[in-house]
Design a protein around this motif. Structure first.
Motif, PDB file in Angstrom:
ATOM      1  N   MET A  57      13.840  23.253 -46.141  1.00  0.00           N
ATOM      2  CA  MET A  57      13.076  24.495 -46.272  1.00  0.00           C
ATOM      3  C   MET A  57      12.878  24.820 -47.755  1.00  0.00           C
ATOM      4  SD  MET A  57      14.117  28.289 -44.850  1.00  0.00           S
ATOM      5  CE  MET A  57      15.662  28.407 -45.712  1.00  0.00           C
ATOM      6  N   LYS A  58      11.716  25.436 -48.043  1.00  0.00           N
ATOM      7  CA  LYS A  58      11.483  25.933 -49.404  1.00  0.00           C
ATOM      8  C   LYS A  58      11.783  27.439 -49.432  1.00  0.00           C
ATOM      9  CE  LYS A  58       7.859  22.642 -50.404  1.00  0.00           C
ATOM     10  NZ  LYS A  58       6.409  22.469 -50.442  1.00  0.00           N
ATOM     11  N   VAL A  59      12.447  27.860 -50.480  1.00  0.00           N
ATOM     12  CA  VAL A  59      12.737  29.291 -50.635  1.00  0.00           C
ATOM     13  C   VAL A  59      12.043  29.780 -51.898  1.00  0.00           C
ATOM     14  CG1 VAL A  59      14.546  31.026 -50.985  1.00  0.00           C
ATOM     15  CG2 VAL A  59      14.951  29.119 -49.424  1.00  0.00           C
ATOM     16  N   LEU A  60      11.346  30.888 -51.767  1.00  0.00           N
ATOM     17  CA  LEU A  60      10.692  31.520 -52.925  1.00  0.00           C
ATOM     18  C   LEU A  60      11.519  32.736 -53.345  1.00  0.00           C
ATOM     19  CD1 LEU A  60       8.296  32.201 -54.862  1.00  0.00           C
ATOM     20  CD2 LEU A  60       7.147  33.264 -52.913  1.00  0.00           C
ATOM     21  N   VAL A  61      11.938  32.754 -54.597  1.00  0.00           N
ATOM     22  CA  VAL A  61      12.653  33.912 -55.133  1.00  0.00           C
ATOM     23  C   VAL A  61      11.676  34.669 -56.033  1.00  0.00           C
ATOM     24  CG1 VAL A  61      14.593  34.666 -56.584  1.00  0.00           C
ATOM     25  CG2 VAL A  61      14.879  32.722 -55.016  1.00  0.00           C
ATOM     26  N   VAL A  62      11.527  35.961 -55.787  1.00  0.00           N
ATOM     27  CA  VAL A  62      10.592  36.773 -56.571  1.00  0.00           C
ATOM     28  C   VAL A  62      11.365  37.578 -57.610  1.00  0.00           C
ATOM     29  CG1 VAL A  62       8.939  38.688 -56.448  1.00  0.00           C
ATOM     30  CG2 VAL A  62       8.920  36.903 -54.688  1.00  0.00           C
ATOM     31  N   ARG A  78       3.039  37.190 -41.175  1.00  0.00           N
ATOM     32  CA  ARG A  78       4.068  36.417 -40.457  1.00  0.00           C
ATOM     33  C   ARG A  78       4.841  35.470 -41.370  1.00  0.00           C
ATOM     34  NH1 ARG A  78       3.367  38.190 -35.656  1.00  0.00           N
ATOM     35  NH2 ARG A  78       1.349  38.413 -34.676  1.00  0.00           N
ATOM     36  N   LEU A  79       5.095  35.924 -42.575  1.00  0.00           N
ATOM     37  CA  LEU A  79       5.908  35.140 -43.517  1.00  0.00           C
ATOM     38  C   LEU A  79       7.314  35.732 -43.526  1.00  0.00           C
ATOM     39  CD1 LEU A  79       3.289  34.997 -46.412  1.00  0.00           C
ATOM     40  CD2 LEU A  79       4.113  33.021 -45.091  1.00  0.00           C
ATOM     41  N   LYS A  80       8.322  34.869 -43.444  1.00  0.00           N
ATOM     42  CA  LYS A  80       9.711  35.383 -43.403  1.00  0.00           C
ATOM     43  C   LYS A  80      10.109  35.869 -44.793  1.00  0.00           C
ATOM     44  CE  LYS A  80      12.116  33.892 -40.307  1.00  0.00           C
ATOM     45  NZ  LYS A  80      12.657  32.815 -39.497  1.00  0.00           N
ATOM     46  N   GLU A 112       0.588  28.559 -49.554  1.00  0.00           N
ATOM     47  CA  GLU A 112       0.207  27.237 -50.109  1.00  0.00           C
ATOM     48  C   GLU A 112       1.393  26.281 -50.154  1.00  0.00           C
ATOM     49  OE1 GLU A 112      -3.420  28.532 -53.054  1.00  0.00           O
ATOM     50  OE2 GLU A 112      -1.535  27.898 -53.965  1.00  0.00           O
ATOM     51  N   ARG A 113       2.563  26.821 -50.525  1.00  0.00           N
ATOM     52  CA  ARG A 113       3.726  25.951 -50.696  1.00  0.00           C
ATOM     53  C   ARG A 113       4.572  25.857 -49.426  1.00  0.00           C
ATOM     54  NH1 ARG A 113       4.519  25.333 -56.417  1.00  0.00           N
ATOM     55  NH2 ARG A 113       6.349  24.104 -55.891  1.00  0.00           N
ATOM     56  N   GLU A 114       4.104  26.458 -48.338  1.00  0.00           N
ATOM     57  CA  GLU A 114       4.801  26.440 -47.039  1.00  0.00           C
ATOM     58  C   GLU A 114       6.261  26.875 -47.175  1.00  0.00           C
ATOM     59  OE1 GLU A 114       4.056  22.558 -45.422  1.00  0.00           O
ATOM     60  OE2 GLU A 114       1.984  23.065 -44.958  1.00  0.00           O
ATOM     61  N   VAL A 115       6.408  28.041 -47.776  1.00  0.00           N
ATOM     62  CA  VAL A 115       7.735  28.605 -48.030  1.00  0.00           C
ATOM     63  C   VAL A 115       8.333  29.109 -46.707  1.00  0.00           C
ATOM     64  CG1 VAL A 115       8.818  30.639 -49.088  1.00  0.00           C
ATOM     65  CG2 VAL A 115       7.316  29.171 -50.453  1.00  0.00           C
TER      66      VAL A 115
END
Ligand code: GLY
Length: 421
Positions: A1-6, A86-88, A60-63
Motif C-alpha cells: 500500500m502507498k501512504v500519503l502524509v500531508v 471515497r479515498l481513505k 494518480e498515485r493510487e494511495v
C-alpha cells in the motif's frame, strides 16, 4: 500500500519515518515534505492546503491511506473532501476538527459535557471584552484568539493593561486575521502542564503514552511561547491514576459529546491540561498529533502505527489490542532559526547532518528545511530536532544533545534544559 502524509514539519517527518517501517507499506509519499522527509519518502510539491491538488495526487498515485498532519487542512474540510471521493483518510472531518479550530466551540462543548476547565468568558466584540475587564478586579487573566493562530494566539496577561493590549491585538489590529474576531478570556490557573493524546474512531479510545513539550523559547521557561522547543516522553510526573482520570473526565466526555452533536471524531484527539491542586483542568483540545510530542512518541512506539491509523479511519479500532511501547524515555531537542518565534531569515546552510549516526535510538527529524542543490538549508522557524531514546532520561538527553552538537547553522538556537523540568 502507498501512504500519503500531508504536511512539512517534524511531526510529519516522524510519522513518515514510522509509517515507512510498516510491513503494510510499499511507499510513503509526502506533500509537500521537507529535506529530511525526502530521504525516506517521495516528496511531491503540493501544498498542505491545496485540497484538490492532494486529491488528484492520491488518485494518480493510487494511495491507500492519507494521513493529515496539520490542523489547517483539517479545519478546512480536507477529510470531508477525501471521503466524498471515497479515498481513505486519517483525521477528523471539518465539524469534528472545530474542537481545535474554534476555542469558543471547544469551551462550550466542554461546558455541556461537564469537562473540568477554568472559568471563561467569550466575546465577539471588543467593547464588551474591554468593559468586562474594567469591571473585574485587576490581576492575571488569559486572553485567547478563538481561531487557529499557529500556537501564537494565547497571551497569559499579568494584569489588565496587558490583557487590554492582547484584546486590541486580536480584535482591532487583526494580528491573527479572522481568528481573533472572537476572543476568550479565561481564569488563570496554575500547575504543571500535561498533554495526553488518544487515537479514536468516535467510539473506541486508544490512549497514547504521555508526552510533554517545552513551549517558551529560552531556558527556564523564559521568553515568548513557540510551537515547542523540545519534548519528552513519558512524562514521569503524570501518574497512571491521573491518566485514568483524564481519560474518564476529559477525553471520553469530549468524544461522546462530539458524537451527540453529530461530529463523530476520527483521528487523534489531543488534550492540553493543567494539573491543578483540584485535579486536571482543560486548557485546549487539538484535533491532530502534537508537534514536537509526536517525535519522541514515534521513537517509543514498538507496534506498527499503520493498522491503528487504518482502523481509526474505518471505525474499527476496537479490533486492535493496545499498542506496545518502548519503556525507555525519549527526548527531542529542537533547533530554531535566529529570531524565532519572531521574524527570522531562511536559506541558511546547515552543516554536520552527515555526522549524526542515526538509527532506531537516534533520529534527526526535520521541521523547516529545504534542499537547494547539494545543500540542506533552513526554511522555517523550527528547523530540526534530534530525538534519542536512552536507558534513563539523562542518557536520552545526553544522546540528543550530543547529536545536536554535531549540527550547525548560523544563528542556531536551542534550549539547554529540555527534559530537566
Ligand atoms: N506542541 C503543541 C502542539 O502541537 O500544539
Amino acid at each position: 500500500m502507498k501512504v500519503l502524509v500531508v504536511g512539512s514539519g517534524g511531526r510529519e517527518h516522524a510519522l513518515s519515518w514510522k509509517i515507512a517501517q510498516s510491513d503494510l507499506v510499499d511507499q510513503v509519499i509526502c506533500a509537500p515534505g521537507n529535506a529530511g522527509i525526502a530521504e525516506i519518502a517521495d516528496c511531491v510539491p503540493v501544498s498542505s492546503d491545496d485540497i484538490p491538488g492532494l486529491i488528484k495526487l492520491a488518485k494518480e498515485r493510487e494511495v491507500g491511506l492519507t494521513v493529515i498532519g496539520p490542523e489547517a487542512p483539517l479545519c478546512a474540510g480536507i477529510v470531508d473532501a477525501f471521503e466524498l471521493e471515497r479515498l481513505k483518510v486519517f483525521g477528523p472531518n471539518r465539524l469534528a476538527a472545530e474542537i481545535e479550530g474554534s476555542k469558543a466551540y471547544a469551551r462550550r462543548l466542554a461546558q455541556r459535557n461537564r469537562i473540568p476547565q477554568p472559568g471563561f468568558w467569550i466575546f465577539e466584540d471588543k467593547v464588551s471584552a474591554q468593559a468586562f475587564l474594567e469591571n473585574r478586579k485587576d490581576g492575571p487573566i488569559v486572553v485567547k484568539a478563538s481561531g487557529l493562530a499557529a500556537g501564537k494566539g494565547v497571551t497569559v496577561a499579568a494584569d489588565h493593561d496587558a490583557a487590554s493590549k492582547a484584546i486590541r491585538e486580536c480584535m482591532e489590529e487583526a494580528r491573527f486575521g479572522d481568528s481573533g474576531n472572537t476572543v476568550i478570556l479565561e481564569e488563570c490557573i496554575e500547575g504543571p502542564e500535561v498533554s495526553i493524546m488518544c487515537l479514536t474512531d468516535g467510539s473506541t479510545l486508544v490512549p497514547l503514552e504521555t508526552a510533554g513539550d517545552h513551549k517558551p523559547v529560552f531556558d527556564g521557561d523564559e521568553g515568548p511561547n513557540t510551537g515547542g522547543m523540545g519534548a519528552v516522553s513519558p512524562m514521569r510526573s503524570v501518574m497512571s491514576r491521573a491518566i485514568d482520570q483524564i481519560e474518564a473526565q476529559v477525553l471520553l466526555p469530549a468524544v461522546h459529546g462530539l458524537n451527540r452533536e453529530d461530529r463523530v471524531f476520527k483521528g487523534v484527539l489531543y488534550a492540553g491540561l493543567m494539573m491543578t491542586q483540584a485535579g486536571p483542568r482543560l486548557l485546549e483540545f487539538n484535533a491532530r498529533f502534537g508537534d514536537p510530542e509526536t517525535q519522541p512518541l514515534m521513537m517509543r512506539l514498538r507496534s506498527d502505527l499503520v493498522p491503528y491509523l487504518m482502523h481509526a479511519a474505518e471505525g474499527s479500532l476496537e479490533e486492535l489490542a493496545a499498542p506496545e511501547w518502548d519503556p525507555r524515555p525519549a527526548v527531542c531537542v529542537m533547533a530554531t532559526s535566529p529570531g524565532y518565534p519572531g521574524s527570522y531569515p531562511k536559506g541558511i546552510p546547515i552543516s554536520g547532518l552527515e555526522n549524526v549516526d542515526c538509527g532506531p535510538d537516534l533520529q534527526v527529524f526535520h521541521s523547516g528545511t529545504a534542499r537547494t542543490g547539494n545543500e540542506v538549508v533552513t526554511a522555517g522557524g523550527r528547523v530540526l530536532a534530534t530525538c534519542a531514546l536512552g536507558e534513563n532520561l539523562e542518557a536520552a538527553r545526553s544522546k540528543a544533545y550530543e547529536a545536536l552538537g554535531k549540527i550547525e547553522f548560523r544563528g542556531m538556537h536551542y534550549r539547554r534544559d529540555i527534559g530537566r523540568r
